[in-house]
Design a protein around this motif. Structure first.
Motif, PDB file in Angstrom:
ATOM      1  N   ARG A  72       0.841  -1.200   0.000  1.00 15.73           N
ATOM      2  CA  ARG A  72       0.000   0.000   0.000  1.00 15.73           C
ATOM      3  C   ARG A  72       0.878   1.254   0.000  1.00 15.73           C
ATOM      4  N   GLY A  75       2.011   2.224  -3.310  1.00 17.45           N
ATOM      5  CA  GLY A  75       0.931   2.561  -4.225  1.00 17.45           C
ATOM      6  C   GLY A  75       0.439   1.437  -5.108  1.00 17.45           C
ATOM      7  N   ASN A  78      -4.744  -0.635  -2.857  1.00 17.80           N
ATOM      8  CA  ASN A  78      -5.541   0.346  -2.126  1.00 17.80           C
ATOM      9  C   ASN A  78      -5.919  -0.213  -0.762  1.00 17.80           C
ATOM     10  N   ASP A  79      -6.735   0.520  -0.029  1.00 21.25           N
ATOM     11  CA  ASP A  79      -7.082   0.093   1.327  1.00 21.25           C
ATOM     12  C   ASP A  79      -7.895  -1.200   1.346  1.00 21.25           C
ATOM     13  N   ASP A  80      -8.520  -1.534   0.242  1.00 21.47           N
ATOM     14  CA  ASP A  80      -9.314  -2.767   0.161  1.00 21.47           C
ATOM     15  C   ASP A  80      -8.489  -3.958  -0.344  1.00 21.47           C
ATOM     16  N   LYS A  82      -7.072  -4.148  -3.269  1.00 23.99           N
ATOM     17  CA  LYS A  82      -7.222  -4.291  -4.716  1.00 23.99           C
ATOM     18  C   LYS A  82      -6.075  -3.588  -5.431  1.00 23.99           C
ATOM     19  N   THR A  84      -4.190  -1.116  -7.731  1.00 24.69           N
ATOM     20  CA  THR A  84      -4.418   0.258  -8.152  1.00 24.69           C
ATOM     21  C   THR A  84      -4.115   0.400  -9.644  1.00 24.69           C
TER      22      THR A  84
END
Length: 240
Positions: A72, A75, A78-80, A82, A84
């Motif tokens: 994360r 980058g 993402n927070d879920d 998944k 990016t």
């Protein structure tokens, strides 16, 4: 005294925040870097969490949770959990370099990128740079390893691409070990011994104990016939 104590506390707190920022540089093992890329290449919509990494990469849950946080941070997730848009570029060979350049700009200062640009980074210089940031030698080495992984690696260097298990060479017929075979010795395999003066027949190089029970009623001709038969079966030559 109160003001001095407040200044010392504030200065100490500022140092702690700075050290936290410095130690916040990414630290991702190569197995996780290439492993997650392989997962996304196979299943772009998959959720990458500690359970996924634990099953796919065989790592402990606590370590997997930290790896997800690092991904994360650069980058890629993402927070879920998944992928990016940056990860979408990262997983394709033709846009891999573009994605890596973006990761470097987001995760590292210009000073480090200038000293060790992508494709031309020197490990000693990178370790020295992190050491001068105030990190210990072990932490500096780990952070440098991740920087070198991101800045120097290309998709072709992934262990999951273009590599095959080496084939074990099969032995040729000339070099293959021959299996030992067993056979019963023939009379031709037994070397001739020294001929006896009385019979003129060859002696076998064996020690054989033979017990013969001859009836007391046997005649001389019968005894000679018995010994003649013995010589035929126990000696190489025949009795003439």
């Amino acid at each position: 005294m109160a003001l001095d104590g407040y200044w010392i506390f504030s200065h100490f707190l500022e140092q702690e925040v700075n050290m936290a920022d410095k130690s916040g540089y990414p630290q991702i093992p190569s197995t996780v870097w290439w492993g997650v890329r392989s997962i996304l290449d196979r299943s772009p919509k998959m959720t990458i969490n500690e359970r996924t990494l634990g099953v796919e990469l065989n790592v402990q849950e606590a370590a997997a949770r930290q790896y997800v946080a690092e991904l994360r941070k650069v980058g890629l997730l993402n927070d879920d959990g998944k992928a990016t848009p940056l990860a979408e570029k990262w997983r394709h060979d033709d846009t891999y370099g573009e994605a890596v350049d973006e990761i470097l700009r987001n995760a590292y200062p210009e000073g480090l990128i200038g000293v060790a640009p992508r494709g031309y980074a020197d490990r000693q210089k990178v370790v020295s740079w992190f050491t001068r940031e105030g990190l210990g030698s072990g932490t500096a080495g780990n952070k440098a390893a991740t920087y070198l992984l991101i800045s120097s690696a290309s998709p072709s260097e992934s262990p999951n691409r273009g590599s095959q298990m080496p084939q074990k060479p099969s032995p040729s017929r000339e070099t293959a070990p021959k299996k030992a075979t067993s056979r019963q010795p023939t009379r031709q395999d037994i070397p001739n011994g020294q001929k006896s003066g009385s019979s003129g027949s060859a002696m076998m190089p064996l020690n054989i104990n033979v017990q013969i029970h001859i009836s007391a009623e046997a005649t001389t001709d019968q005894i000679e016939t018995i010994f003649s038969a013995m010589r035929r079966y126990l000696y190489d030559g025949s009795v003439t």
